[in-house]
Scaffold this motif. Structure first.
Motif, PDB file in Angstrom:
ATOM      1  N   ASP A  72       0.901  -1.147   0.000  1.00 53.21           N
ATOM      2  CA  ASP A  72       0.000   0.000   0.000  1.00 53.21           C
ATOM      3  C   ASP A  72       0.946   1.205   0.000  1.00 53.21           C
ATOM      4  O   ASP A  72       1.319   1.735   1.051  1.00 53.21           O
ATOM      5  N   ALA A  73       1.357   1.580  -1.218  1.00 62.47           N
ATOM      6  CA  ALA A  73       2.512   2.469  -1.357  1.00 62.47           C
ATOM      7  C   ALA A  73       2.209   3.922  -1.002  1.00 62.47           C
ATOM      8  O   ALA A  73       1.098   4.409  -1.196  1.00 62.47           O
ATOM      9  N   MET A  74       3.189   4.572  -0.508  1.00 61.06           N
ATOM     10  CA  MET A  74       3.251   6.019  -0.260  1.00 61.06           C
ATOM     11  C   MET A  74       2.341   6.531   0.848  1.00 61.06           C
ATOM     12  O   MET A  74       2.759   7.351   1.641  1.00 61.06           O
ATOM     13  N   THR A  75       1.103   6.080   0.878  1.00 62.43           N
ATOM     14  CA  THR A  75       0.199   6.569   1.927  1.00 62.43           C
ATOM     15  C   THR A  75      -0.077   5.508   2.999  1.00 62.43           C
ATOM     16  O   THR A  75      -0.548   5.843   4.084  1.00 62.43           O
ATOM     17  N   GLY A  76       0.222   4.237   2.679  1.00 62.08           N
ATOM     18  CA  GLY A  76      -0.168   3.136   3.565  1.00 62.08           C
ATOM     19  C   GLY A  76       0.360   3.286   4.984  1.00 62.08           C
ATOM     20  O   GLY A  76      -0.404   3.211   5.958  1.00 62.08           O
ATOM     21  N   ALA A  77       1.667   3.514   5.111  1.00 62.36           N
ATOM     22  CA  ALA A  77       2.267   3.573   6.450  1.00 62.36           C
ATOM     23  C   ALA A  77       1.741   4.775   7.225  1.00 62.36           C
ATOM     24  O   ALA A  77       1.548   4.713   8.446  1.00 62.36           O
ATOM     25  N   LEU A  78       1.465   5.871   6.517  1.00 61.33           N
ATOM     26  CA  LEU A  78       0.981   7.085   7.191  1.00 61.33           C
ATOM     27  C   LEU A  78      -0.470   6.914   7.632  1.00 61.33           C
ATOM     28  O   LEU A  78      -0.836   7.272   8.758  1.00 61.33           O
ATOM     29  N   ASN A  79      -1.272   6.331   6.743  1.00 62.78           N
ATOM     30  CA  ASN A  79      -2.693   6.159   7.083  1.00 62.78           C
ATOM     31  C   ASN A  79      -2.913   5.124   8.178  1.00 62.78           C
ATOM     32  O   ASN A  79      -3.993   5.055   8.761  1.00 62.78           O
ATOM     33  N   ARG A  80      -1.903   4.296   8.434  1.00 65.42           N
ATOM     34  CA  ARG A  80      -2.051   3.320   9.521  1.00 65.42           C
ATOM     35  C   ARG A  80      -1.758   3.933  10.893  1.00 65.42           C
ATOM     36  O   ARG A  80      -1.886   3.280  11.922  1.00 65.42           O
ATOM     37  N   ILE A  81      -1.324   5.184  10.887  1.00 64.96           N
ATOM     38  CA  ILE A  81      -1.108   5.905  12.155  1.00 64.96           C
ATOM     39  C   ILE A  81      -2.243   6.923  12.293  1.00 64.96           C
ATOM     40  O   ILE A  81      -2.640   7.554  11.306  1.00 64.96           O
ATOM     41  N   ASP A  82      -2.759   7.081  13.497  1.00 61.29           N
ATOM     42  CA  ASP A  82      -3.811   8.083  13.725  1.00 61.29           C
ATOM     43  C   ASP A  82      -3.124   9.445  13.869  1.00 61.29           C
ATOM     44  O   ASP A  82      -2.710   9.818  14.963  1.00 61.29           O
ATOM     45  N   ILE A  83      -3.007  10.143  12.752  1.00 57.03           N
ATOM     46  CA  ILE A  83      -2.314  11.441  12.757  1.00 57.03           C
ATOM     47  C   ILE A  83      -3.374  12.538  12.739  1.00 57.03           C
ATOM     48  O   ILE A  83      -4.210  12.589  11.834  1.00 57.03           O
ATOM     49  N   ARG A  84      -3.331  13.386  13.757  1.00 61.47           N
ATOM     50  CA  ARG A  84      -4.345  14.463  13.840  1.00 61.47           C
ATOM     51  C   ARG A  84      -3.672  15.816  14.025  1.00 61.47           C
ATOM     52  O   ARG A  84      -2.828  15.987  14.905  1.00 61.47           O
ATOM     53  N   GLY A  85      -4.071  16.749  13.192  1.00 58.69           N
ATOM     54  CA  GLY A  85      -3.483  18.088  13.231  1.00 58.69           C
ATOM     55  C   GLY A  85      -4.380  19.082  13.934  1.00 58.69           C
ATOM     56  O   GLY A  85      -5.049  18.750  14.925  1.00 58.69           O
ATOM     57  N   LYS A  86      -4.421  20.295  13.398  1.00 61.30           N
ATOM     58  CA  LYS A  86      -5.206  21.359  14.044  1.00 61.30           C
ATOM     59  C   LYS A  86      -6.695  20.992  14.069  1.00 61.30           C
ATOM     60  O   LYS A  86      -7.211  20.402  13.110  1.00 61.30           O
TER      61      LYS A  86
END
Ligand code: FAD
Ligand code: N01
Length: 533
Positions: free
Chosen positions: A381-395
């Protein structure tokens, strides 16, 4: 409180930690694996090796490191690359700030304090939450395996393996009936090796790939000497080149304006040189379908010449997308494998796998196959897979995953509007996977280090991409991609390999050199497109 949290300990995370320490910052790295190395830690399948020459696919940031490290092969194999990255970790005393077997599960931005709260999971310690001013995702573009979602997968009675999660102790396939699903780079490398010892090998191919010979060999001492003498110049040339590789001379010659004999001579010379040379044989092959089909035809003829059974050869010839628009594979005897009596190729393009069974698999047509072991070479799951598997929340508690619901949006592939002080390394919207990634990684890490230095020097707290700059960059990334043939293939560059993933061309095709100059220009213009406070 830390200055910087870094997620991932591959090429990116290791260099980041070194740079952050060099700035006098406190930094910690969290890594899910139980060793450093990233890609080269996880991908231990037989035949795994780099497809960019070792002299180039290595760090350039330290002279002494380059002096002391000797590559043994033109294209280093996975064990050597893993040794190299472990050497780097030891040489720069990085391990004391790396927590292994520790997965980052969430990263939440606290607007009141302008800090990131990063939560981890660790099976032994239970995990922890740390706070940092900056959070850098060095999580890798090809680190989240595409999970096998075939019905019945759990029912298979034999062992099954994913190339991207290969057992550390290796696998003995001697005399076994083995099936491989997939024919991408990982498959092509592993099939070539697995075929040497198996009793029988069945390859299930959904889409054939173009593959060209590596001509791997022990490193030529003359090449080592040449690099030693000209290193500074060569490294700089790579940084300013199209895809971060010096060995690929840029060309302006056009296939459509070259007569047939000369064109053929060019292709033959590229084939003899090996590796990606043929991917850059003519300037028009990436943008003009007629020019492209000439290169495609040359490789198709090579496949037909190598593979003795015409029916099998025809199945191996790609026909549904332009040459080079799916990542070109680089092999060591791949097509030759299909001349072995014990190797067969099953075309599943119009007869997909319906179910995995206890003893093998069955296709939609009802055709059934039995085997002892199953290899999933089905990619990432290239490019976005590893990031989308983390609950990343901004402002405002906004989730990155939601923002990227219709595809990733970034400014320069480095930052995301609404997520202050969060950096991505080789993120979507940067040249990343279309380049020698070590060159791109060093550029991003250096840019991030310079950015933090800039903020600290001016007593600034935060940096954030503006929505306008992000919109304009996303539009530019699409515009440049649309001017090429890339979007015509169902590739992982577009997310086409993962069911349900939005179809968006993710990497930036504008070139490593021009991209670097653009990033430098942004800095020279007071971080144009970023809000600093
Ligand atoms: P990675 O090496 O992928 O490291 C990322 C690390 O982050 C991983 O160890 C992962 O476990 C960790 N991580 C991810 N999420 C979390 C989390 N939530 N918590 C904790 N840790 C996490 N590129 C080239 O330029 N040339 C090549 O020839 C080439 N060959 C390749 C061959 C294979 C088999 C693969 C899969 C990729 C190849 N690549 C190649 C691309 C390769 O990924 C990059 O070259 C480079 O190794 C990426 O380094 P990285 O540190 O950015 O990411
Ligand atoms: O993954 P891939 P990879 N049913 O996505 C097939 C780098 N890399 O791990 O093409 C049946 O390329 C899929 O079929 P299709 C390099 O950047 C480099 O091989 O989607 N088949 C395809 O054939 C590379 O590009 C090296 O139709 C299914 C295969 O599985 C990237 O990593 C070595 C399927 C996956 O190929 C990824 O390579 C290895 C399904 N449901 C990796 N789902 C070097 O040589 C997927 N497939 C340096």
């Amino acid at each position: 409180m830390l200055d910087v949290v870094i997620v991932g300990a591959g090429f990116s995370g290791l260099y980041l930690l070194h740079r952050m320490r060099g700035l006098g910052l406190t930094a910690r790295v969290f890594e899910a694996g139980d060793g450093v190395g990233g890609t080269w830690y996880w991908n231990r399948y037989p035949g795994a090796r780099v497809d960019i020459e070792s002299q180039e696919y290595s760090y350039s940031f330290d002279e002494a490191l380059q002096d002391e490290w000797q590559w043994t092969e033109r294209y280093a194999a996975q064990p050597e690359l893993l040794r190299y990255l472990n050497h780097v970790a030891d040489r720069f005393d990085l391990r004391r700030d790396i927590s292994l077997e520790t997965r980052v599960v969430s990263a939440l931005y606290d607007e009141a304090t302008s800090r990131w709260k990063v939560a981890t999971e660790n099976q032994k310690t239970g995990g922890e939450t740390v706070e940092a001013r900056f959070c850098v995702m060095a999580t890798g573009c090809l680190s989240s395996p595409n999970e096998p979602k075939f019905p019945g997968a759990d029912s298979f009675q034999g062992p099954s393996y994913h190339t991207g999660r290969w057992p550390h102790e290796g696998v003995d396939f001697t005399g076994k009936r083995v099936a491989v699903i997939g024919t991408g780079s990982s498959a092509i490398q592993s099939i070539t090796e697995i075929a040497k010892s198996v009793g029988e090998l069945i390859v299930f191919q959904r889409t054939p790939n173009y593959s060209v010979p590596a001509h791997n060999a022990p490193v030529d001492p003359a090449v080592v000497e040449y690099w030693r003498e000209n290193r500074a110049e060569l490294r700089q040339k790579a940084r300013l080149s199209g895809i971060g590789i010096v060995a690929l001379e840029p060309t302006e010659r056009l296939a459509l304006e070259t007569d047939e004999a000369e064109r053929r001579a060019v292709y033959e010379a590229c084939w003899a040189k090996g590796g990606f040379a043929i991917g850059a044989a003519f300037a028009d092959q990436g943008v003009d379908l007629a020019a492209n089909s000439l290169a495609a035809g040359f490789v198709a003829d090579k496949i037909r010449a190598i593979v003795k059974d015409p029916e099998t050869a025809e199945k191996l010839v790609p026909k549904s997308y332009p040459f080079g628009t799916k990542r070109l594979c680089v092999d060591t005897g791949y097509y030759e494998v299909f001349n072995q009596d014990n190797v067969s190729l099953v075309d599943i393009s119009s007869d997909p796998i319906e179910t995995i069974t206890p003893t093998g698999l069955r296709l939609a047509s009802g055709a059934a196959y039995s085997f002892d072991a199953l290899v999933y070479a089905i990619g990432f799951d290239a490019m976005t897979g590893a990031l989308n598997r983390i609950d990343i929340r901004g402002k405002g508690g906004a989730a990155l995953k939601d923002k990227w619901e219709h595809g990733p949006r970034t400014y320069l592939g480095l930052m995301v509007a609404g997520f202050p002080n969060l950096f991505l390394v080789t993120g979507p919207g940067s040249p990343s996977v279309l380049s020698n990634m070590v060159v791109s990684i060093e550029q991003h890490v250096d840019w991030i280090a310079d950015c933090i230095t800039h903020l600290n020097g001016r007593q600034l707290t935060t940096i954030e991409a503006t929505p306008e700059a992000e919109d304009a960059w996303v539009a530019h990334v699409n515009e440049v991609a649309d001017a090429t043939l890339y979007p015509q293939a169902n590739s992982w560059y577009l997310g086409a390999n993962v069911p349900g993933k939005p179809r968006v061309f993710m990497p930036y095709v504008g070139g490593v050199g021009p991209y670097r100059e653009y990033c430098d220009d942004v800095v020279a213009n007071d971080y144009r497109g970023f809000a600093l406070s």
